[in-house]
Design a protein around this motif. Structure first.
Motif, PDB file in Angstrom:
ATOM      1  N   ALA A 105      40.046  34.630  35.914  1.00 25.28           N
ATOM      2  CA  ALA A 105      40.464  34.284  37.276  1.00 25.28           C
ATOM      3  C   ALA A 105      41.971  34.090  37.400  1.00 25.28           C
ATOM      4  O   ALA A 105      42.492  33.991  38.522  1.00 25.28           O
ATOM      5  CB  ALA A 105      39.752  33.016  37.730  1.00 25.28           C
ATOM      6  N   CYS A 106      42.696  34.039  36.287  1.00 30.03           N
ATOM      7  CA  CYS A 106      44.122  33.712  36.311  1.00 30.03           C
ATOM      8  C   CYS A 106      44.920  34.666  37.198  1.00 30.03           C
ATOM      9  O   CYS A 106      44.743  35.876  37.164  1.00 30.03           O
ATOM     10  CB  CYS A 106      44.693  33.752  34.899  1.00 30.03           C
ATOM     11  SG  CYS A 106      44.198  32.374  33.841  1.00 30.03           S
ATOM     12  N   GLY A 107      45.827  34.073  37.978  1.00 30.93           N
ATOM     13  CA  GLY A 107      46.726  34.869  38.805  1.00 30.93           C
ATOM     14  C   GLY A 107      46.161  35.283  40.139  1.00 30.93           C
ATOM     15  O   GLY A 107      46.880  35.851  40.961  1.00 30.93           O
ATOM     16  N   GLY A 108      44.863  35.021  40.381  1.00 30.36           N
ATOM     17  CA  GLY A 108      44.285  35.302  41.681  1.00 30.36           C
ATOM     18  C   GLY A 108      44.617  34.189  42.667  1.00 30.36           C
ATOM     19  O   GLY A 108      45.191  33.158  42.311  1.00 30.36           O
ATOM     20  N   TYR A 109      44.248  34.393  43.923  1.00 27.63           N
ATOM     21  CA  TYR A 109      44.553  33.412  44.965  1.00 27.63           C
ATOM     22  C   TYR A 109      43.282  33.056  45.734  1.00 27.63           C
ATOM     23  O   TYR A 109      42.467  33.932  46.055  1.00 27.63           O
ATOM     24  CB  TYR A 109      45.590  33.961  45.945  1.00 27.63           C
ATOM     25  CG  TYR A 109      46.980  34.021  45.368  1.00 27.63           C
ATOM     26  CD1 TYR A 109      47.912  33.015  45.616  1.00 27.63           C
ATOM     27  CD2 TYR A 109      47.363  35.082  44.549  1.00 27.63           C
ATOM     28  CE1 TYR A 109      49.188  33.068  45.076  1.00 27.63           C
ATOM     29  CE2 TYR A 109      48.637  35.143  44.008  1.00 27.63           C
ATOM     30  CZ  TYR A 109      49.543  34.130  44.275  1.00 27.63           C
ATOM     31  OH  TYR A 109      50.801  34.185  43.735  1.00 27.63           O
ATOM     32  N   MET A 122      47.230  29.478  44.129  1.00 27.77           N
ATOM     33  CA  MET A 122      47.112  30.395  43.000  1.00 27.77           C
ATOM     34  C   MET A 122      46.270  29.766  41.892  1.00 27.77           C
ATOM     35  O   MET A 122      46.437  28.580  41.571  1.00 27.77           O
ATOM     36  CB  MET A 122      48.481  30.765  42.438  1.00 27.77           C
ATOM     37  CG  MET A 122      48.426  31.837  41.362  1.00 27.77           C
ATOM     38  SD  MET A 122      50.046  32.248  40.656  1.00 27.77           S
ATOM     39  CE  MET A 122      50.246  30.886  39.500  1.00 27.77           C
ATOM     40  N   VAL A 123      45.395  30.545  41.298  1.00 30.69           N
ATOM     41  CA  VAL A 123      44.606  30.068  40.161  1.00 30.69           C
ATOM     42  C   VAL A 123      45.510  30.016  38.937  1.00 30.69           C
ATOM     43  O   VAL A 123      46.029  31.036  38.487  1.00 30.69           O
ATOM     44  CB  VAL A 123      43.398  30.979  39.894  1.00 30.69           C
ATOM     45  CG1 VAL A 123      42.624  30.476  38.671  1.00 30.69           C
ATOM     46  CG2 VAL A 123      42.492  31.057  41.116  1.00 30.69           C
ATOM     47  N   PRO A 163      46.430  39.815  48.075  1.00 30.75           N
ATOM     48  CA  PRO A 163      47.373  38.889  48.719  1.00 30.75           C
ATOM     49  C   PRO A 163      48.794  39.445  48.624  1.00 30.75           C
ATOM     50  O   PRO A 163      49.090  40.256  47.736  1.00 30.75           O
ATOM     51  CB  PRO A 163      47.231  37.616  47.886  1.00 30.75           C
ATOM     52  CG  PRO A 163      46.811  38.108  46.533  1.00 30.75           C
ATOM     53  CD  PRO A 163      45.907  39.276  46.807  1.00 30.75           C
ATOM     54  N   PRO A 164      49.691  39.059  49.526  1.00 33.03           N
ATOM     55  CA  PRO A 164      51.082  39.515  49.433  1.00 33.03           C
ATOM     56  C   PRO A 164      51.679  39.160  48.072  1.00 33.03           C
ATOM     57  O   PRO A 164      51.455  38.060  47.560  1.00 33.03           O
ATOM     58  CB  PRO A 164      51.778  38.760  50.564  1.00 33.03           C
ATOM     59  CG  PRO A 164      50.695  38.461  51.547  1.00 33.03           C
ATOM     60  CD  PRO A 164      49.465  38.208  50.722  1.00 33.03           C
ATOM     61  N   ASN A 191      45.888  40.146  42.551  1.00 35.28           N
ATOM     62  CA  ASN A 191      44.459  40.088  42.264  1.00 35.28           C
ATOM     63  C   ASN A 191      44.247  39.755  40.790  1.00 35.28           C
ATOM     64  O   ASN A 191      45.117  40.049  39.957  1.00 35.28           O
ATOM     65  CB  ASN A 191      43.801  41.442  42.557  1.00 35.28           C
ATOM     66  CG  ASN A 191      43.932  41.852  44.013  1.00 35.28           C
ATOM     67  OD1 ASN A 191      43.555  41.122  44.909  1.00 35.28           O
ATOM     68  ND2 ASN A 191      44.473  43.048  44.243  1.00 35.28           N
ATOM     69  N   PRO A 192      43.109  39.167  40.419  1.00 39.08           N
ATOM     70  CA  PRO A 192      42.825  39.017  38.988  1.00 39.08           C
ATOM     71  C   PRO A 192      42.836  40.380  38.297  1.00 39.08           C
ATOM     72  O   PRO A 192      42.581  41.407  38.917  1.00 39.08           O
ATOM     73  CB  PRO A 192      41.414  38.403  38.981  1.00 39.08           C
ATOM     74  CG  PRO A 192      41.289  37.710  40.294  1.00 39.08           C
ATOM     75  CD  PRO A 192      42.045  38.574  41.263  1.00 39.08           C
TER      76      PRO A 192
END
Length: 334
Positions: A105-109, A122-123, A163-164, A191-192
């Motif tokens: 999930a890292c880096g996703g929103y 942000m994750v 996401p932007p 996105n992840p």
């Protein structure tokens, strides 16, 4: 880590032992569950493979989830995802093990809606004691959607698709890496991520890296001396290739490639710009049996010596996003 009372629980530079949870009534909830992670990071050697989590997966993009939110303060550190620091806007979230999914999930929103409104976060981290549906927001994010004195509130949330972006992809080769062992942290993807592949120079076969639970992508047998091409694919099917990534452990290298959006048209082309350097965090921690990975942020900056430019090329390929969110990692080396 608390929900708006005293400061976060004591931690060493490499780990935070437990997160205290003070709910609205002031009762203390259960301590963090045992994670059983052993990373044993050796200089120049691959970390031990983490045991896979059965049924773990990040929230599905666009799917509405309902649950509860608490909050904590990372004190500027980048969390389990190994980022050099927390986002500058301080809007981040930690997910429970089933949704953190060993770093997938890292880096996703997430868009999170609470009693007072909606916020995008942000994750960045893992909350080891959080069950599915329980998210742990930053103090600043929680204050945007609820009164902090409540401590815990009902929320709904969903993973944001495309996401932007804040800029182009960045790459950080881990300390201890060499031609014999490779590990890279990819950031700025929106996105992840689903996969990361690496090859030496500009030709030869692509080698698949596997994601460690602390969000570095590793190749135990190494990827050569560099420079490298690194091909990145996200869970929405976007795929790009960055070139000119050097074997420069601890240095944040900024490419000229965006995963999607403005400045990223689906055509095969190259651009060049000198990579920038960023803050250099301490080495990834070796957690205890009762603690999650909590990399600490460091104020040490990377070398400012002149470096050859990094370039990037878009593959111009829109991949079907029907595959699993993350490719199955290869078997651990014996």
């Amino acid at each position: 880590m608390t929900d708006g009372t005293d400061g976060p629980a004591a931690r060493t530079a490499a780990q935070r032992s437990f997160r205290s949870r003070w709910l609205a009534g002031g009762a203390v909830a259960a301590l963090a569950t045992v994670l059983g992670l052993t990373l044993a990071l050796r200089s120049g050697a691959a970390p031990a493979c983490a045991a896979p989590r059965t049924g773990a997966a990040p929230p599905a993009a666009g799917t509405l989830h309902k649950g509860k939110a608490t909050f904590y303060d990372s004190k500027g550190a980048g969390g389990n995802c190994s980022y050099p620091a927390a986002p500058t806007d301080r809007l981040y979230v930690a997910l429970g093990p089933s949704e953190y999914a060993d770093g997938a999930a890292c880096g996703g929103y997430l868009d999170v809606t609470g009693p007072k409104g909606k916020i995008r976060v942000m994750v960045m981290d893992q909350c080891p004691e959080c069950a599915a549906g329980h998210i742990d927001l930053s103090r600043e994010a929680f204050a945007r959607i609820a009164d902090p004195v409540q401590g815990v509130v009902d929320v709904s949330y969903r993973l944001v698709a495309d996401p932007p972006l804040t800029g182009p992809l960045t790459f950080r080769i881990k300390e201890g890496a060499s031609q014999w062992w490779f590990a890279v942290l990819v950031a700025g993807h929106g996105n992840p991520l689903r996969s990361v592949e690496v090859r030496q120079g500009g030709s030869g076969a692509w080698r698949a890296a596997h994601r460690e639970s602390y969000n570095y992508w590793a190749i135990e047998s190494g990827a050569g001396v560099g420079p490298y091409q690194i091909r990145v694919t996200d869970t929405q099917g976007h795929r790009v290739t960055a070139t000119g990534i050097r074997m420069a452990p601890g240095e944040v290298q900024r490419s000229t490639v965006r995963m999607y959006g403005a400045g990223s048209t689906p055509s095969s082309r190259s651009r060049s710009a000198a990579p920038t350097t960023g803050p250099k965090p301490s080495a990834s921690p070796t957690p205890s049996a009762s603690a999650t990975v909590r990399p600490s942020a460091s104020t040490t900056t990377a070398s400012a010596e002149p470096t050859p430019p990094a370039t990037g090329a878009l593959d111009g390929t829109a991949l079907a996003a029907t595959d699993p969110l993350a490719a199955s990692p290869p078997a651990c080396a014996s």
